[in-house]
Design a protein around this motif. Structure first.
Motif, PDB file in Angstrom:
ATOM      1  N   THR A  47       0.813  -1.218   0.000  1.00 34.13           N
ATOM      2  CA  THR A  47       0.000   0.000   0.000  1.00 34.13           C
ATOM      3  C   THR A  47       0.845   1.265   0.000  1.00 34.13           C
ATOM      4  OG1 THR A  47      -0.225  -0.010   2.397  1.00 34.13           O
ATOM      5  CG2 THR A  47      -1.969  -1.102   1.119  1.00 34.13           C
ATOM      6  N   GLU A  93       3.486   1.920  -1.811  1.00 31.53           N
ATOM      7  CA  GLU A  93       3.901   2.304  -3.157  1.00 31.53           C
ATOM      8  C   GLU A  93       2.840   3.145  -3.878  1.00 31.53           C
ATOM      9  OE1 GLU A  93       4.941  -1.430  -4.897  1.00 31.53           O
ATOM     10  OE2 GLU A  93       6.943  -1.413  -4.020  1.00 31.53           O
ATOM     11  N   PRO A  94       1.557   2.754  -3.874  1.00 32.69           N
ATOM     12  CA  PRO A  94       0.550   3.638  -4.483  1.00 32.69           C
ATOM     13  C   PRO A  94       0.443   4.987  -3.770  1.00 32.69           C
ATOM     14  CG  PRO A  94      -0.314   1.415  -4.295  1.00 32.69           C
ATOM     15  CD  PRO A  94       0.986   1.446  -3.536  1.00 32.69           C
ATOM     16  N   GLN A  95       0.582   4.991  -2.443  1.00 35.04           N
ATOM     17  CA  GLN A  95       0.562   6.257  -1.708  1.00 35.04           C
ATOM     18  C   GLN A  95       1.719   7.148  -2.132  1.00 35.04           C
ATOM     19  OE1 GLN A  95       0.530   4.688   2.311  1.00 35.04           O
ATOM     20  NE2 GLN A  95      -1.626   5.203   2.555  1.00 35.04           N
ATOM     21  N   VAL A 106      -5.732   6.886   1.686  1.00 38.57           N
ATOM     22  CA  VAL A 106      -6.077   5.503   1.965  1.00 38.57           C
ATOM     23  C   VAL A 106      -6.109   4.714   0.662  1.00 38.57           C
ATOM     24  CG1 VAL A 106      -7.876   3.962   2.862  1.00 38.57           C
ATOM     25  CG2 VAL A 106      -7.474   6.173   3.944  1.00 38.57           C
ATOM     26  N   VAL A 107      -5.445   3.572   0.679  1.00 34.16           N
ATOM     27  CA  VAL A 107      -5.538   2.642  -0.451  1.00 34.16           C
ATOM     28  C   VAL A 107      -6.764   1.787  -0.186  1.00 34.16           C
ATOM     29  CG1 VAL A 107      -4.399   0.795  -1.723  1.00 34.16           C
ATOM     30  CG2 VAL A 107      -3.035   2.674  -0.790  1.00 34.16           C
ATOM     31  N   THR A 108      -7.790   1.921  -1.038  1.00 30.81           N
ATOM     32  CA  THR A 108      -9.061   1.241  -0.782  1.00 30.81           C
ATOM     33  C   THR A 108      -9.198  -0.069  -1.531  1.00 30.81           C
ATOM     34  OG1 THR A 108     -10.172   2.527  -2.491  1.00 30.81           O
ATOM     35  CG2 THR A 108     -10.282   3.373  -0.236  1.00 30.81           C
ATOM     36  N   THR A 114      -6.695  -2.957  -4.006  1.00 32.75           N
ATOM     37  CA  THR A 114      -5.409  -3.203  -4.636  1.00 32.75           C
ATOM     38  C   THR A 114      -5.277  -4.668  -5.030  1.00 32.75           C
ATOM     39  OG1 THR A 114      -3.020  -2.861  -4.442  1.00 32.75           O
ATOM     40  CG2 THR A 114      -4.152  -3.607  -2.472  1.00 32.75           C
ATOM     41  N   ALA A 141      -4.609  -0.350  -8.258  1.00 30.05           N
ATOM     42  CA  ALA A 141      -4.901   0.127  -6.907  1.00 30.05           C
ATOM     43  C   ALA A 141      -5.806   1.340  -7.007  1.00 30.05           C
ATOM     44  CB  ALA A 141      -3.619   0.492  -6.164  1.00 30.05           C
ATOM     45  N   VAL A 186      -6.764   4.785  -4.729  1.00 24.79           N
ATOM     46  CA  VAL A 186      -6.338   5.594  -3.599  1.00 24.79           C
ATOM     47  C   VAL A 186      -7.294   6.771  -3.468  1.00 24.79           C
ATOM     48  CG1 VAL A 186      -4.473   7.001  -2.629  1.00 24.79           C
ATOM     49  CG2 VAL A 186      -3.920   4.963  -3.966  1.00 24.79           C
ATOM     50  N   TRP A 228       4.064   2.399 -10.137  1.00 21.31           N
ATOM     51  CA  TRP A 228       2.651   2.752 -10.028  1.00 21.31           C
ATOM     52  C   TRP A 228       2.429   4.084 -10.724  1.00 21.31           C
ATOM     53  CZ3 TRP A 228      -1.047  -0.469  -8.665  1.00 21.31           C
ATOM     54  CH2 TRP A 228      -0.699  -1.588  -7.918  1.00 21.31           C
TER      55      TRP A 228
END
Length: 133
Positions: free
Chosen positions: A2, A4-6, A76-78, A80, A85, A87, A120
């Motif tokens: 999570t 990495e997408p953030q 928040v990653v919702t 994935t 993913a 976010v 990402w």
């Protein structure tokens, strides 16, 4: 996973505020789309493709006065999986003119990210503003 997408979303915000085109290109997919909903103004976009999005960003930077910052919070990653993913993040947008600091807008971002070449990237960006600019 999570984080990495953030990080991709954080890189987007920094690159946007600095008008760092190479970093923006790196964080956007070639086929990215951006759509904005603004109270009283309806829907703006979608802007389709990296070239159109970068043109929109450049036009926005040319039109702005002062130093604008996009502060992302409650990221928040919702959803994935290994290749995609979603976010969500709150937006607080500020402007510093050197004489004053203003809150320009607030809203909610929804980013759909796709893993490409091990990185990402933002495939879709939807921003729903709480107030008109």
């Amino acid at each position: 996973m999570t984080a990495e997408p953030q990080q991709a979303v954080a890189h987007y915000a920094h690159a946007l505020d600095e008008l760092n085109v190479p970093e923006l290109e790196a964080v956007l997919t070639e086929d990215t789309t951006w759509t904005f909903t603004m109270p009283g103004q309806g829907v703006l976009g979608p802007f389709a493709g990296r070239t159109a999005v970068l043109e929109f960003i450049r036009d926005g930077h040319t039109a702005q006065a002062g130093r604008v910052r996009h502060h992302l919070g409650n990221v928040v990653v919702t959803a994935t999986d290994a290749a995609t993913a979603e976010v969500r993040a709150y937006l607080l947008q500020t402007r510093n003119t050197g004489e004053s600091i203003q809150t320009i807008s607030t809203g909610v971002y929804t980013f759909s990210l796709r893993r490409s070449d091990g990185e990402w990237r933002i495939a879709e960006l939807i921003l729903t503003l709480d107030n008109a600019l």
